[in-house]
Write an enzyme that holds these catalytic residues in place. Structure first.
Site, PDB file in Angstrom:
ATOM      1  N   TYR A   4       0.832  -1.201   0.000  1.00  0.00           N
ATOM      2  CA  TYR A   4       0.000   0.000   0.000  1.00  0.00           C
ATOM      3  C   TYR A   4       0.868   1.253   0.000  1.00  0.00           C
ATOM      4  CZ  TYR A   4      -4.415  -2.497   0.864  1.00  0.00           C
ATOM      5  OH  TYR A   4      -5.525  -3.300   0.764  1.00  0.00           O
ATOM      6  N   GLY A  36     -16.923   4.913  -2.896  1.00  0.00           N
ATOM      7  CA  GLY A  36     -17.405   6.281  -2.782  1.00  0.00           C
ATOM      8  C   GLY A  36     -18.704   6.532  -3.520  1.00  0.00           C
ATOM      9  N   LEU A  41     -18.453   1.142   0.779  1.00  0.00           N
ATOM     10  CA  LEU A  41     -19.129   2.310   0.205  1.00  0.00           C
ATOM     11  C   LEU A  41     -19.053   2.307  -1.317  1.00  0.00           C
ATOM     12  CD1 LEU A  41     -17.986   5.118   2.681  1.00  0.00           C
ATOM     13  CD2 LEU A  41     -20.008   3.640   2.792  1.00  0.00           C
TER      14      LEU A  41
END
Length: 357
Positions: free
Chosen positions: A64, A221, A218
């Site tokens: 990451y 987004g 989500l």
């Protein structure tokens, strides 16, 4: 009934005895090396807010933000290391010129774990995930290598991400047959815009004793309501990794259908005085297989908003609307078995109560 009203109402991770918060803090946004993350100061604010609220479950990966995520996390957890459950992942290549710097094989596994331990500045990893199945390494090589790491004490528990259900079952069965350390967690994409995992992966997780950790709850987004039909232009379809919107667009989720689902989320949020993010997270938390969705905030405000999802109560009418708007198309064989003719053949017209899990 177990309450999810706070981060310190901990849950068991699969069939393990380790206790984790009902929301995990994702740190893929820690570091700006990929062009859209948060800096060290912003990461500290988010981390402190999560931990001070009782959160203990942190998610990262060796690659990451080119390792910055683990390095930042390593500094942030000093002085409170022992109360945190750190999960990281291996598989993804860190040196594009080296064919062995990625994959599920033992060489990359051992190198990745040593790199993570160094970047995190710690002596152990509570939960190590295989990040994605590479379709080249044998099941025996993977599970034996993972078991060796558990026996060494460098890794305590094992998980897997982004892998077909049939392969996860093979790996879990192999671990039981050989007496090797089992998998206890399954990290997969799961949200109102990605429900196809309900066909195989979620039922498999419940049968095999794997706690489900949804990523992108989500929908990248989309379920926050910040995207509209103007974002569906052809220029966004390819996407670029250096732009957050491009990443979402290239994932295939920025579609007319996803925007329609998001509009239902926004409507319900307005009705109950919540934010769309909180509604979407609250829906994901309802699934009995789910242990802790991963929140990946880039700002303190986003993190604080997400954490409030634990106090959201959705009415049955709201759940029904969300389920209807987002229902995935049935697939074979469940589509076939559910037909009236086959049900008649199986049960002979009798009413048989389904097994309760």
């Amino acid at each position: 009934m177990f309450s999810h009203s706070a981060l310190d109402n901990y849950r068991l991770l699969g069939r393990s005895g380790i206790r984790v918060s009902p929301l995990a803090l994702g740190t893929m946004t820690f570091g700006s090396d990929w062009g859209w993350g948060t800096d060290d100061a912003g990461a500290r604010q988010i981390f402190n807010a999560y931990v001070e609220a009782g959160g203990n479950f942190i998610d990262t990966a060796v690659n990451y933000t080119n390792g910055a995520s683990e390095r930042i996390l390593g500094q942030l957890m000093k002085g409170r290391r022992d109360r945190l459950v750190i999960s990281t992942k291996y598989t993804m290549a860190r040196d594009p010129g080296d064919p062995n710097s990625g994959g599920n094989h033992r060489l990359n596994l051992m190198r990745s774990v040593e790199t993570s331990l160094s970047q995190l500045d710690t002596d152990r990893i509570e939960l190590l995930y295989l990040h994605a199945w590479d379709f080249t390494t044998s099941a025996e090589e993977v599970m034996r290598g993972l078991d060796d790491l558990v026996r060494s004490g460098k890794v305590l528990y094992l998980g897997i991400c982004n892998t077909p259900a049939w392969k996860v079952v093979q790996l879990q069965a192999l671990s039981e047959l050989r007496g090797w350390s089992p998998l206890v967690a399954l990290q997969i994409e799961y949200s109102l815009v990605e429900r196809t995992v309900e066909h195989e992966l979620l039922p498999m997780a419940q049968e095999m004793g794997l706690g489900v950790i949804p990523w992108s709850p989500l929908g990248g987004g989309i379920l926050t309501g910040k995207y509209g039909r103007n974002d569906l232009s052809p220029s966004n379809e390819a996407g670029v990794a250096s732009q957050r919107k491009g990443v979402i667009s290239s994932s295939g989720h920025l579609t007319e259908r996803s925007l329609q689902i998001a509009s239902v989320v926004v409507d319900i949020a307005e009705e109950i005085g919540a934010t769309p993010s909180q509604v979407a997270l609250a829906w994901t938390l309802r699934n009995p297989a789910v242990v802790a969705p991963i929140i990946g905030a880039r700002t303190l405000r986003q993190a604080e908003d997400n954490l409030k999802a634990l106090s959201i109560e959705l009415a049955e009418s709201h759940i029904a609307r969300l389920d209807h708007a987002s229902a995935p198309e049935p697939i074979f064989p469940s589509r076939f078995v559910a037909t009236p003719m086959v049900q008649q053949l199986i049960f002979g017209g009798a009413n048989v109560q389904d097994r309760a899990y």
